[in-house]
Design a protein around this motif. Structure first.
Motif, PDB file in Angstrom:
ATOM      1  N   UNK A   1       4.462  -1.447 -14.183  1.00  0.00           N
ATOM      2  CA  UNK A   1       3.117  -1.846 -13.752  1.00  0.00           C
ATOM      3  C   UNK A   1       2.929  -3.356 -13.832  1.00  0.00           C
ATOM      4  N   UNK A   2       3.500  -4.007 -14.856  1.00  0.00           N
ATOM      5  CA  UNK A   2       3.407  -5.465 -14.959  1.00  0.00           C
ATOM      6  C   UNK A   2       4.077  -6.132 -13.762  1.00  0.00           C
ATOM      7  N   UNK A   3       5.275  -5.639 -13.417  1.00  0.00           N
ATOM      8  CA  UNK A   3       5.978  -6.190 -12.254  1.00  0.00           C
ATOM      9  C   UNK A   3       5.191  -5.923 -10.971  1.00  0.00           C
ATOM     10  N   UNK A   4       4.567  -4.767 -10.903  1.00  0.00           N
ATOM     11  CA  UNK A   4       3.804  -4.407  -9.714  1.00  0.00           C
ATOM     12  C   UNK A   4       2.578  -5.296  -9.546  1.00  0.00           C
ATOM     13  N   UNK A   5       1.859  -5.545 -10.643  1.00  0.00           N
ATOM     14  CA  UNK A   5       0.639  -6.343 -10.582  1.00  0.00           C
ATOM     15  C   UNK A   5       0.926  -7.823 -10.307  1.00  0.00           C
ATOM     16  N   UNK A   6       2.167  -8.257 -10.538  1.00  0.00           N
ATOM     17  CA  UNK A   6       2.518  -9.635 -10.234  1.00  0.00           C
ATOM     18  C   UNK A   6       2.886  -9.846  -8.771  1.00  0.00           C
ATOM     19  N   UNK A   7       2.997  -8.755  -8.043  1.00  0.00           N
ATOM     20  CA  UNK A   7       3.390  -8.818  -6.639  1.00  0.00           C
ATOM     21  C   UNK A   7       2.159  -9.044  -5.759  1.00  0.00           C
ATOM     22  N   UNK A   8       2.151 -10.125  -5.005  1.00  0.00           N
ATOM     23  CA  UNK A   8       1.004 -10.447  -4.146  1.00  0.00           C
ATOM     24  C   UNK A   8       0.839  -9.406  -3.039  1.00  0.00           C
ATOM     25  N   UNK A   9       1.970  -8.918  -2.512  1.00  0.00           N
ATOM     26  CA  UNK A   9       1.898  -7.903  -1.462  1.00  0.00           C
ATOM     27  C   UNK A   9       1.194  -6.643  -1.911  1.00  0.00           C
TER      28      UNK A   9
ATOM     29  N   UNK B   1      11.384   9.433 -13.387  1.00  0.00           N
ATOM     30  CA  UNK B   1      10.074  10.070 -13.569  1.00  0.00           C
ATOM     31  C   UNK B   1       8.994   9.027 -13.814  1.00  0.00           C
ATOM     32  N   UNK B   2       9.331   7.971 -14.540  1.00  0.00           N
ATOM     33  CA  UNK B   2       8.364   6.901 -14.783  1.00  0.00           C
ATOM     34  C   UNK B   2       7.984   6.210 -13.485  1.00  0.00           C
ATOM     35  N   UNK B   3       8.972   6.048 -12.581  1.00  0.00           N
ATOM     36  CA  UNK B   3       8.678   5.428 -11.286  1.00  0.00           C
ATOM     37  C   UNK B   3       7.792   6.333 -10.435  1.00  0.00           C
ATOM     38  N   UNK B   4       8.031   7.641 -10.526  1.00  0.00           N
ATOM     39  CA  UNK B   4       7.184   8.582  -9.793  1.00  0.00           C
ATOM     40  C   UNK B   4       5.753   8.547 -10.318  1.00  0.00           C
ATOM     41  N   UNK B   5       5.595   8.462 -11.630  1.00  0.00           N
ATOM     42  CA  UNK B   5       4.250   8.390 -12.220  1.00  0.00           C
ATOM     43  C   UNK B   5       3.539   7.114 -11.777  1.00  0.00           C
ATOM     44  N   UNK B   6       4.301   6.024 -11.666  1.00  0.00           N
ATOM     45  CA  UNK B   6       3.709   4.780 -11.153  1.00  0.00           C
ATOM     46  C   UNK B   6       3.212   4.993  -9.723  1.00  0.00           C
ATOM     47  N   UNK B   7       3.989   5.734  -8.924  1.00  0.00           N
ATOM     48  CA  UNK B   7       3.540   6.052  -7.570  1.00  0.00           C
ATOM     49  C   UNK B   7       2.238   6.833  -7.574  1.00  0.00           C
ATOM     50  N   UNK B   8       2.094   7.755  -8.522  1.00  0.00           N
ATOM     51  CA  UNK B   8       0.843   8.516  -8.644  1.00  0.00           C
ATOM     52  C   UNK B   8      -0.313   7.584  -9.016  1.00  0.00           C
ATOM     53  N   UNK B   9      -0.056   6.668  -9.935  1.00  0.00           N
ATOM     54  CA  UNK B   9      -1.092   5.704 -10.345  1.00  0.00           C
ATOM     55  C   UNK B   9      -1.519   4.840  -9.165  1.00  0.00           C
ATOM     56  N   UNK B  10      -0.526   4.396  -8.377  1.00  0.00           N
ATOM     57  CA  UNK B  10      -0.843   3.592  -7.190  1.00  0.00           C
ATOM     58  C   UNK B  10      -1.700   4.395  -6.214  1.00  0.00           C
ATOM     59  N   UNK B  11      -1.392   5.682  -6.029  1.00  0.00           N
ATOM     60  CA  UNK B  11      -2.187   6.535  -5.139  1.00  0.00           C
ATOM     61  C   UNK B  11      -3.627   6.638  -5.630  1.00  0.00           C
ATOM     62  N   UNK B  12      -3.790   6.779  -6.951  1.00  0.00           N
ATOM     63  CA  UNK B  12      -5.134   6.838  -7.519  1.00  0.00           C
ATOM     64  C   UNK B  12      -5.886   5.532  -7.283  1.00  0.00           C
TER      65      UNK B  12
END
Length: 418
Positions: A9-17, A271-282
């Motif tokens: 999630x930290x890496x994801x939130x640092x991504x401007x895209x 599985x952690x990456x899949x859960x991140x995908x669920x969080x992004x969907x939410x």
């Protein structure tokens, strides 16, 4: 697991895209849903609509609605009265005529003659009707020949049947008038009583039995919803690719090997990456729901909770699919191109951009493979109050997740073996 989630999630939130997809695309989707469009007649599959088709623009061509073989009648209704509504509704529901009514309060007989002359040259219809502004008064006074005018605009012999139908309807009104002593309220009441004594007629079309008979307003809303689905699909796909890119980089930097050395399995990691995908969907679904508070819910045709659940289910499918496809491709550029192809092809073949009823059977069969097709059908079901919509959408979501995760796990094992 918690540490893996926090790191991703930290890496994801640092991504401007990611932030662009999270904010811009839901805003665009909301803007599309807020539009009030009345020019979507091409999407309006009214072949099986038995009611009166309301036309809002006098320049709109009724030739668009002449595809099912019914005798097309364009009506200039200067009365807009309850009695004219009754007459046209009975004419439309007889099953032989497709009635398009344009309300033209104040239009004179001379103006109607001019409009019909123009229609005869630039449009295609079987006949036209002009209903006088004082239609009710003339009918109640027995002046039936002065209440409306019929124009022949084709060589179709069914015009004679149209005349007979109009005469029978006017005779019915005449009978009701005599019984009810010629008062408007009592005439309508008597007509209602007379209709109750007539056996109910059901008109079945050989084709199109699965059509849900949406109104023109609902078709406009469904079309806008389809465009909104396209924007949101792009958001889910791109966010899934961003998560996949983090996995690709971690694999290239031997992060996964180091995680395995700590005793954690590959299954836990993915599985952690899949859960991140669920969080992004939410998150994407939540941002869209917040944006919809700035528009009237009537523009969407459904409540915000229903929209939230639909978008979330669709997000689960595409986030998971793009994540797994990105991991299988194995490089950032390939993952991006694959995601773009998935978005383009699925949106086009599912009918989000244009209806597919005129395409080949192969294209229509392919559309049933695309997830958005089922969500568009679910939208129609929600519009008409079908309670089975959520059962269908839940089953579709589970099925696509099962297939995506199944093929994805096999692909990951093969890639790991390589």
């Amino acid at each position: 697991m918690i540490e893996l989630l926090k790191t991703t999630l930290k890496l994801l939130f640092r991504n401007v895209g990611f932030w662009l997809c999270l904010i811009v695309l839901p805003v665009l989707a909301t803007f599309i849903m807020s539009l009030q469009q009345d020019n979507l007649s091409y999407y309006y599959d009214n072949n099986y609509n038995m009611g009166v088709l309301e036309i809002k623009d006098e320049n709109e061509k009724v030739a668009y609605y002449a595809s099912d073989g019914r005798f097309v009648v364009k009506v200039y209704d200067a009365s807009g009265s309850e009695l004219s509504d009754y007459l046209l509704d009975k004419l439309a529901r007889s099953g032989m005529y497709k009635v398009g009514r344009l309300k033209v309060a104040g239009m004179t007989k001379a103006e109607a003659d001019e409009r019909v002359l123009n229609d005869g040259e630039n449009d295609r219809m079987g006949a036209a009707l002009y209903i006088e502004s004082d239609f009710e008064e003339r009918v109640l006074n027995g002046e039936y020949d002065k209440a409306l005018t019929a124009y022949v605009l084709s060589e179709d012999e069914r015009f004679e049947l149209l005349e007979d139908k109009l005469q029978s309807l006017m005779q019915k009104v005449n009978t009701a008038s005599q019984v009810s002593k010629y008062t408007k309220a009592s005439v309508m009441k008597e007509l209602e009583n007379m209709d109750q004594d007539v056996p109910e007629k059901t008109v079945d079309f050989i084709t199109g039995k699965d059509e849900r008979g949406l109104t023109k307003s609902q078709v406009d809303q469904k079309t806008n919803m389809g465009y909104a689905f396209a924007f949101m699909t792009l958001g889910f796909v791109m966010c899934g690719v961003i998560v996949a890119n983090s996995v690709i980089r971690e694999q290239n930097n031997d992060v996964l090997k180091r995680i395995k050395l700590t005793g954690k399995s590959s299954l836990l990691y993915f599985s952690s990456k899949f859960i991140v995908g669920v969080i992004v969907s939410v998150m994407l679904s939540g941002v869209l729901t917040i944006c919809t508070f700035f528009i009237d819910s009537d523009r969407m045709g459904m409540d915000r909770l229903s929209l939230l659940l639909m978008i979330f289910f669709m997000g689960l499918i595409f986030s998971t699919l793009s994540l797994l496809m990105g991991i299988l491709v194995g490089n950032v550029m390939g993952a991006t191109v694959t995601a773009f192809v998935i978005w383009c092809m699925s949106s086009m073949l599912s009918g989000l951009y244009f209806p597919l009823r005129g395409t080949t059977k192969l294209v229509q069969a392919l559309s049933f493979i695309m997830p958005q097709k089922w969500f568009v059908d679910g939208t129609e079901m929600i519009f008409v109050g079908d309670k089975n919509a959520w059962i269908m959408l839940l089953c579709v979501t589970v099925a696509y997740l099962f297939v995506a995760l199944g093929f994805g796990s096999v692909g990951l094992k093969l890639r790991s073996a390589e």
